[in-house]
Design a protein around this motif. Structure first.
Motif, PDB file in Angstrom:
ATOM      1  N   GLU A   4      35.205  27.266   3.686  1.00  0.00           N
ATOM      2  CA  GLU A   4      36.259  28.217   4.010  1.00  0.00           C
ATOM      3  C   GLU A   4      35.630  29.561   4.305  1.00  0.00           C
ATOM      4  OE1 GLU A   4      37.191  29.277  -0.650  1.00  0.00           O
ATOM      5  OE2 GLU A   4      38.441  27.883   0.431  1.00  0.00           O
ATOM      6  N   ASP A   5      36.314  30.378   5.054  1.00  0.00           N
ATOM      7  CA  ASP A   5      35.877  31.734   5.349  1.00  0.00           C
ATOM      8  C   ASP A   5      34.437  31.827   5.808  1.00  0.00           C
ATOM      9  OD1 ASP A   5      37.576  32.247   2.384  1.00  0.00           O
ATOM     10  OD2 ASP A   5      38.379  32.815   4.321  1.00  0.00           O
ATOM     11  N   PRO A   6      34.037  31.051   6.817  1.00  0.00           N
ATOM     12  CA  PRO A   6      32.636  31.108   7.227  1.00  0.00           C
ATOM     13  C   PRO A   6      32.259  32.485   7.742  1.00  0.00           C
ATOM     14  CG  PRO A   6      33.908  29.759   8.754  1.00  0.00           C
ATOM     15  CD  PRO A   6      34.809  30.103   7.615  1.00  0.00           C
ATOM     16  N   ALA A   7      33.235  33.206   8.346  1.00  0.00           N
ATOM     17  CA  ALA A   7      32.881  34.480   8.977  1.00  0.00           C
ATOM     18  C   ALA A   7      32.826  35.642   7.976  1.00  0.00           C
ATOM     19  CB  ALA A   7      33.867  34.800  10.091  1.00  0.00           C
ATOM     20  N   THR A   8      33.692  35.637   7.022  1.00  0.00           N
ATOM     21  CA  THR A   8      33.718  36.762   6.057  1.00  0.00           C
ATOM     22  C   THR A   8      33.221  36.272   4.710  1.00  0.00           C
ATOM     23  OG1 THR A   8      36.059  36.213   6.199  1.00  0.00           O
ATOM     24  CG2 THR A   8      35.463  38.549   6.425  1.00  0.00           C
ATOM     25  N   SER A   9      32.731  37.182   3.925  1.00  0.00           N
ATOM     26  CA  SER A   9      32.304  36.768   2.586  1.00  0.00           C
ATOM     27  C   SER A   9      33.547  36.513   1.733  1.00  0.00           C
ATOM     28  CB  SER A   9      31.469  37.856   1.945  1.00  0.00           C
ATOM     29  OG  SER A   9      32.313  38.920   1.573  1.00  0.00           O
ATOM     30  N   PHE A  10      33.340  35.772   0.671  1.00  0.00           N
ATOM     31  CA  PHE A  10      34.447  35.465  -0.238  1.00  0.00           C
ATOM     32  C   PHE A  10      35.073  36.763  -0.760  1.00  0.00           C
ATOM     33  CE2 PHE A  10      36.205  34.566  -4.409  1.00  0.00           C
ATOM     34  CZ  PHE A  10      36.888  33.376  -4.213  1.00  0.00           C
TER      35      PHE A  10
END
Ligand code: BTN
Length: 273
Positions: A4-10
Motif C-alpha cells: 500500500e502507499d508505494p508513492a508516499t511513506s506510511f
C-alpha cells in the motif's frame, strides 16, 4: 514494493488523514523495530510530548499482556504506541486501557462497517469470537505521579487466512479475513487516533463514567457466564458490569460480587475458551 502507499511513506499517508489536534501529529514509522512500546518509552523519557506515535511495519520483540509474545510479521498489520501524560494517579491506568479497547472497536466499526466487533474485558477487541486487536498499557511513575503511559496496540489488519501460526489459528482473525477485502492501514490508524483522542478528552474532562455507555455498547460480556483466570486462581461467575475503577464486577454463584483487577476472561459457552 509495499502493498500500500508505494508513492508516499506510511507516516505521510497517516498525517494526510489525521483529524486530531495532537494524537499522531508527531509520528515516526519504523519499517522494523523491537517493540513500539519500548521505543515510545524511550522517546517519552527524552521528553517527547503527549500524542506522539511510534508505528512499525514489524516487531522482533512485540510483547503482550502477562509477558506473552505478540505475533508481529511484516507489512500486513498495525503495531503502534501512543505517549500519554495524564495528570491523574497511577490507579487510573485500567480505565485508560479500557478506553483504548473501546476506541479501537469504534474505529473498526467505522472503517469496516457491519462486522460483529466487540470488546472483551479488559481490552481485547474481537470480531465474533476471534481476537483482532490486543492492547498493552505500560506506565512509568515517580512515587505517585505518572511520568508517562505508553498505550500500545496491535491490530491484525491484512493478514490472510492461514497466515497465523498454529497456536493462534483458532482464536485470531484479521480485518481482511472478516471483511473479505484489504483495509488501508493508514486510514485505520488515523481513525483509531481520532477515536482515542476524543475518548481521552472525555475521560480527562468528565471522568470514566462518561465512557460507560460506550463500554456497554461494545462489550460482549454483559450478564454472560465466564471463568476468569488470574495469576493464581480460576473464578466463575456472571459479569455484573464495571466498578468505578474499571475493575470487572463478577457475581459468584453465592450471589456475592467480586472485583477483578487483572486476568483473562473466558466465556463458558465458547468452544475455544
Ligand atoms: C495483548 O493482547 O496481550 C496485548 C498485545 C499488545 C501488542 C502491541 S503491538 C504494538 C505494541 N508494541 C508491543 O510490543 N506491544 C504492543
Amino acid at each position: 514494493m509495499k502493498k500500500e502507499d508505494p508513492a508516499t511513506s506510511f507516516a505521510a499517508a497517516v498525517k494526510a488523514l489525521l483529524t486530531t489536534d495532537s494524537f499522531g501529529r508527531e509520528l515516526i514509522y519504523l519499517p522494523e523495530t523491537t517493540s513500539t512500546n519500548q521505543i515510545a518509552a524511550e522517546y517519552a523519557e527524552r521528553g517527547h510530548a503527549e500524542g506522539m506515535v511510534i508505528a512499525a511495519g514489524s516487531q522482533t520483540e512485540g510483547r503482550g499482556r502477562f509477558q506473552r509474545v505478540w505475533y508481529s510479521p511484516p507489512d500486513d498489520n498495525l503495531y503502534f504506541s501512543l505517549i500519554l501524560r495524564p495528570s491523574k494517579p497511577p490507579s487510573v491506568i485500567p480505565q485508560l486501557s479500557l478506553m483504548a479497547g473501546i476506541a479501537v472497536a469504534r474505529a473498526i466499526q467505522s472503517v469496516t462497517p457491519g462486522l460483529p466487533v466487540g470488546t472483551k474485558w479488559p481490552n481485547d477487541v474481537l470480531i465474533g469470537e476471534r481476537k483482532v486487536c490486543g492492547i498493552l498499557c505500560e506506565l512509568r511513575t515517580d512515587a505517585d505521579i505518572i511520568r508517562h503511559v505508553i498505550l500500545g496496540a496491535g491490530v491484525n489488519v491484512n493478514i490472510e487466512q492461514g497466515g497465523f501460526p498454529p497456536e493462534l489459528e483458532k482464536t485470531a482473525t484479521s480485518l481482511k479475513i472478516a471483511a473479505g477485502r484489504s483495509v488501508p492501514r493508514p486510514r485505520l490508524l488515523a481513525t483509531i487516533l481520532a477515536e482515542m483522542e476524543w475518548m481521552y478528552d472525555q475521560w480527562r474532562n468528565l471522568g470514566f463514567d462518561s465512557l460507560l455507555d460506550e463500554w456497554r455498547k461494545v462489550s460482549i460480556l454483559g450478564g454472560r457466564r465466564v471463568t476468569v483466570v488470574t495469576m493464581n486462581q480460576r473464578i466463575r461467575g456472571s459479569v455484573d458490569g464495571l466498578a468505578p475503577s474499571g475493575a470487572l464486577l463478577l457475581r459468584g454463584d453465592d450471589g456475592g460480587i467480586q472485583e477483578i483487577h487483572s486476568g483473562d476472561v473466558h466465556l463458558e459457552d465458547w468452544k475455544d475458551s
